[in-house]
Design an enzyme around this catalytic site. Structure first.
Site, PDB file in Angstrom:
ATOM      1  CG  ASP A 171      -1.959  -1.060   1.217  1.00 14.23           C
ATOM      2  OD1 ASP A 171      -2.285  -1.528   0.114  1.00 14.23           O
ATOM      3  OD2 ASP A 171      -2.447  -1.432   2.299  1.00 14.23           O
ATOM      4  CE1 TYR A 195       4.139  -6.873   3.653  1.00 11.43           C
ATOM      5  CE2 TYR A 195       3.646  -9.205   3.838  1.00 11.43           C
ATOM      6  CZ  TYR A 195       3.645  -8.033   3.099  1.00 11.43           C
ATOM      7  OH  TYR A 195       3.165  -8.025   1.823  1.00 11.43           O
TER       8      TYR A 195
END
Length: 245
Positions: A52, A110
């Site tokens: 994003d 992540y």
């Protein structure tokens, strides 16, 4: 025709995410332009993860097809000459022509970083989320342990997602503190839209004391986005890398 794989690191601060957008510049757009200029042919990369706006990466993976005779391992050096300082290709190599970065079994990792101190630090404003509450790391670790395994993560997915199947497997969800920075490190088979950021926001609520660690089981069972915590801001999130199996 050859298929080339790239491992790409970037600071996502100045971009509208990975995927091409009509409302701003993206990582994909910059890579396409740089490779097209370098190779003298129209290049369109395919990314493994559509990070994003504002999200960073140390190792996103992309592929593209080309007729170039440049040795695959040299493409990274050449294309970096035409890229801005906040996007750097770390590696380039040739892969089979039918290899697709989103269609292969993989482990994605992540990290979400929280700056946990009384006052913000200007030098960490772009890659950490500042929280001034004194977070209870032990409670956050206990909560995170309930997320490990195969679950329906619908509660941890943004409403309106296009995903038909919201079951995912987390291989690990670990938290550790280094000075003022608490890192949430998550490794899984794949992630739903905003899943890691919602996990981070929920674990922060646990750290503050608004959510009990055992409530994670109830949140998972609810299958309702409203049951989980807020979506943590994008700039604290970094894709660490992808391991193909």
């Amino acid at each position: 025709m050859r298929r080339i794989m790239l491992v790409v690191a970037y600071d996502g601060t100045n971009y509208r995410g990975w995927q091409l957008q009509s409302n701003g510049i993206t990582i994909e757009e910059v890579l396409n332009d740089a490779l097209t200029k370098l190779l003298g042919e129209e290049i369109r990369v395919i990314g493994a993860s559509r990070t994003d706006s504002g999200v960073h990466s140390l190792g996103n993976v992309a592929v593209f097809d080309t007729e170039t005779r440049i040795p695959p391992e040299k493409i990274s050096y050449a294309v970096n000459q035409g890229l801005p300082d906040d996007i750097v290709v770390q590696q380039s190599s040739e892969v089979p022509s039918d290899w697709h970065p989103r269609h292969c079994d993989s482990r994605k990792t992540y990290e979400y970083r929280i700056l946990n101190r009384a006052f913000p630090l200007p030098t960490r404003r772009l890659d950490t989320y500042f929280v001034y509450y004194d977070l209870n790391l032990d409670a956050m670790q206990k909560a995170a342990a309930n997320l490990v395994g195969t679950h329906d993560f619908k509660s941890f997915c943004s409403a309106g997602t296009a995903a038909e199947n919201t079951v995912r497997t987390l291989y690990s969800c670990e938290l550790f503190r280094d000075g003022d920075v608490i890192t949430i490190r998550v490794c899984g088979s794949g992630f739903l839209y905003n899943m890691v950021r919602i996990i981070a926001g929920t674990l922060i609520e646990v750290g503050i004391g608004r959510v009990h660690p055992d409530d994670i089981r109830r949140i998972l069972a609810a299958g309702d986005r409203g049951a989980a915590g807020p979506t943590a801001p994008a700039h604290g999130l970094t894709m660490i890398g992808i391991e193909y199996m």
